[in-house]
Design a protein around this motif. Structure first.
Motif, PDB file in Angstrom:
ATOM      1  N   LEU A 168       0.831  -1.201   0.000  1.00  0.00           N
ATOM      2  CA  LEU A 168       0.000   0.000   0.000  1.00  0.00           C
ATOM      3  C   LEU A 168       0.869   1.257   0.000  1.00  0.00           C
ATOM      4  O   LEU A 168       0.598   2.202  -0.747  1.00  0.00           O
ATOM      5  CB  LEU A 168      -0.931  -0.015   1.214  1.00  0.00           C
ATOM      6  CG  LEU A 168      -1.891   1.162   1.337  1.00  0.00           C
ATOM      7  CD1 LEU A 168      -2.818   1.239   0.126  1.00  0.00           C
ATOM      8  CD2 LEU A 168      -2.699   1.041   2.622  1.00  0.00           C
ATOM      9  N   ILE A 169       1.924   1.267   0.803  1.00  0.00           N
ATOM     10  CA  ILE A 169       2.839   2.418   0.838  1.00  0.00           C
ATOM     11  C   ILE A 169       3.495   2.611  -0.526  1.00  0.00           C
ATOM     12  O   ILE A 169       3.598   3.739  -1.023  1.00  0.00           O
ATOM     13  CB  ILE A 169       3.890   2.249   1.966  1.00  0.00           C
ATOM     14  CG1 ILE A 169       3.202   2.367   3.326  1.00  0.00           C
ATOM     15  CG2 ILE A 169       5.014   3.272   1.820  1.00  0.00           C
ATOM     16  CD1 ILE A 169       4.078   1.981   4.500  1.00  0.00           C
ATOM     17  N   LYS A 170       3.924   1.518  -1.150  1.00  0.00           N
ATOM     18  CA  LYS A 170       4.524   1.606  -2.492  1.00  0.00           C
ATOM     19  C   LYS A 170       3.545   2.209  -3.497  1.00  0.00           C
ATOM     20  O   LYS A 170       3.914   3.047  -4.317  1.00  0.00           O
ATOM     21  CB  LYS A 170       4.973   0.224  -2.974  1.00  0.00           C
ATOM     22  CG  LYS A 170       6.229  -0.278  -2.310  1.00  0.00           C
ATOM     23  CD  LYS A 170       6.583  -1.669  -2.823  1.00  0.00           C
ATOM     24  CE  LYS A 170       7.762  -2.249  -2.075  1.00  0.00           C
ATOM     25  NZ  LYS A 170       8.070  -3.617  -2.505  1.00  0.00           N
ATOM     26  N   GLU A 171       2.283   1.780  -3.431  1.00  0.00           N
ATOM     27  CA  GLU A 171       1.261   2.321  -4.331  1.00  0.00           C
ATOM     28  C   GLU A 171       1.063   3.808  -4.104  1.00  0.00           C
ATOM     29  O   GLU A 171       0.953   4.587  -5.058  1.00  0.00           O
ATOM     30  CB  GLU A 171      -0.072   1.587  -4.140  1.00  0.00           C
ATOM     31  CG  GLU A 171      -0.104   0.196  -4.723  1.00  0.00           C
ATOM     32  CD  GLU A 171      -1.440  -0.499  -4.464  1.00  0.00           C
ATOM     33  OE1 GLU A 171      -2.488   0.183  -4.471  1.00  0.00           O
ATOM     34  OE2 GLU A 171      -1.411  -1.722  -4.257  1.00  0.00           O
ATOM     35  N   ILE A 172       1.019   4.231  -2.853  1.00  0.00           N
ATOM     36  CA  ILE A 172       0.833   5.646  -2.534  1.00  0.00           C
ATOM     37  C   ILE A 172       2.016   6.460  -3.054  1.00  0.00           C
ATOM     38  O   ILE A 172       1.832   7.521  -3.664  1.00  0.00           O
ATOM     39  CB  ILE A 172       0.641   5.846  -1.013  1.00  0.00           C
ATOM     40  CG1 ILE A 172      -0.698   5.240  -0.578  1.00  0.00           C
ATOM     41  CG2 ILE A 172       0.730   7.321  -0.633  1.00  0.00           C
ATOM     42  CD1 ILE A 172      -0.886   5.143   0.931  1.00  0.00           C
ATOM     43  N   LYS A 174       4.035   5.673  -5.489  1.00  0.00           N
ATOM     44  CA  LYS A 174       3.973   5.658  -6.958  1.00  0.00           C
ATOM     45  C   LYS A 174       2.952   6.681  -7.457  1.00  0.00           C
ATOM     46  O   LYS A 174       3.221   7.442  -8.392  1.00  0.00           O
ATOM     47  CB  LYS A 174       3.599   4.257  -7.443  1.00  0.00           C
ATOM     48  CG  LYS A 174       3.627   4.082  -8.924  1.00  0.00           C
ATOM     49  CD  LYS A 174       3.310   2.636  -9.284  1.00  0.00           C
ATOM     50  CE  LYS A 174       3.268   2.441 -10.790  1.00  0.00           C
ATOM     51  NZ  LYS A 174       2.935   1.063 -11.135  1.00  0.00           N
ATOM     52  N   GLU A 175       1.774   6.718  -6.804  1.00  0.00           N
ATOM     53  CA  GLU A 175       0.749   7.697  -7.182  1.00  0.00           C
ATOM     54  C   GLU A 175       1.251   9.124  -6.990  1.00  0.00           C
ATOM     55  O   GLU A 175       1.007   9.991  -7.823  1.00  0.00           O
ATOM     56  CB  GLU A 175      -0.527   7.464  -6.362  1.00  0.00           C
ATOM     57  CG  GLU A 175      -1.323   6.263  -6.798  1.00  0.00           C
ATOM     58  CD  GLU A 175      -2.538   6.023  -5.914  1.00  0.00           C
ATOM     59  OE1 GLU A 175      -2.944   6.932  -5.150  1.00  0.00           O
ATOM     60  OE2 GLU A 175      -3.085   4.907  -5.986  1.00  0.00           O
ATOM     61  N   LYS A 180       3.342  14.251  -9.330  1.00  0.00           N
ATOM     62  CA  LYS A 180       4.427  15.216  -9.471  1.00  0.00           C
ATOM     63  C   LYS A 180       4.886  15.283 -10.920  1.00  0.00           C
ATOM     64  O   LYS A 180       5.093  16.354 -11.467  1.00  0.00           O
ATOM     65  CB  LYS A 180       5.591  14.853  -8.561  1.00  0.00           C
ATOM     66  CG  LYS A 180       6.715  15.875  -8.571  1.00  0.00           C
ATOM     67  CD  LYS A 180       7.839  15.454  -7.660  1.00  0.00           C
ATOM     68  CE  LYS A 180       8.967  16.438  -7.583  1.00  0.00           C
ATOM     69  NZ  LYS A 180       9.407  17.077  -8.760  1.00  0.00           N
ATOM     70  N   THR A 181       5.013  14.132 -11.572  1.00  0.00           N
ATOM     71  CA  THR A 181       5.435  14.090 -12.970  1.00  0.00           C
ATOM     72  C   THR A 181       4.423  14.819 -13.847  1.00  0.00           C
ATOM     73  O   THR A 181       4.795  15.594 -14.725  1.00  0.00           O
ATOM     74  CB  THR A 181       5.591  12.627 -13.439  1.00  0.00           C
ATOM     75  OG1 THR A 181       6.520  11.980 -12.587  1.00  0.00           O
ATOM     76  CG2 THR A 181       6.083  12.554 -14.872  1.00  0.00           C
TER      77      THR A 181
END
Length: 192
Positions: A168-172, A174-175, A180-181
């Motif tokens: 879940l932390i990785k998904e957050i 990444k989002e 930002k991009t």
């Protein structure tokens, strides 16, 4: 269980976190298991020849031997005390009680014919929660362990494993990077 007994147990038992127990230097470590059958709990009547809790109903379990994991100890204790080793032992939680670290496990046993008692117990009996609460010769911590098990069982769907939390932390993250991009791309034509 009377309010006085509950308060006594609460004052003596504390939940602990997952850090290393060896660093804490507990006097003893033991594993106990809660056995259920059709929404009842199987409790074991301690023999009058035992050094502790004579003629009281409680859980099965015992001390963790040197080099043994809590799970290995619980399997050994099941083999010794009821001549049955479950393959579905579920770790519930751990406690500190009288300077002893206690690991609590659970399994469901639909067929009680597997049980063959050793000399530590004179009998076993299925109890409803209310029956446990109103039976005077139940070891006082037993009801607390069952309360915790019931609470954890009822909130299990809300709990996440460590891997689920990491994902879940990785998904957050990444989002957030994608946001930002997109923002950076949106404003790049102004940066001339």
């Amino acid at each position: 269980m009377s309010l006085e007994n509950i308060n006594g147990v609460i004052n003596q038992v504390k939940h602990i976190n997952e850090s290393s127990e060896k660093e804490r230097g507990y006097k003893d470590e033991c594993s106990l298991t809660l056995i259920s059958n059709n929404n009842k709990y199987l409790l074991f009547l301690r023999s009058k020849n035992n050094s502790t809790y004579q003629n009281k109903y409680g859980l099965i379990g015992g001390g963790i031997e040197k080099g043994e994991s809590p799970l290995e100890a619980m399997k050994r204790e099941c083999s010794e005390e009821i001549s049955f080793v479950p393959n579905n032992l579920e770790y519930i939680t751990k406690y500190i009680y009288d300077d002893t670290l206690i690991y609590l496990y659970h399994f469901d046993l639909p067929d009680l014919s597997y049980i063959k008692l050793n000399n530590e117990h004179d009998n076993y009996k299925l109890f409803t929660y209310d029956e446990i609460d109103s039976t005077p010769n139940v070891i006082k911590t037993t009801l607390m362990f069952i309360d915790d098990y019931e609470n954890l069982k009822n909130t299990k769907t809300e709990k996440m494993t460590l891997n689920e939390i990491k994902n879940l932390i990785k998904e957050i993250i990444k989002e957030e990077k994608n946001k930002k991009t997109k923002i950076d791309k949106k404003y790049t034509h102004f940066a001339i």
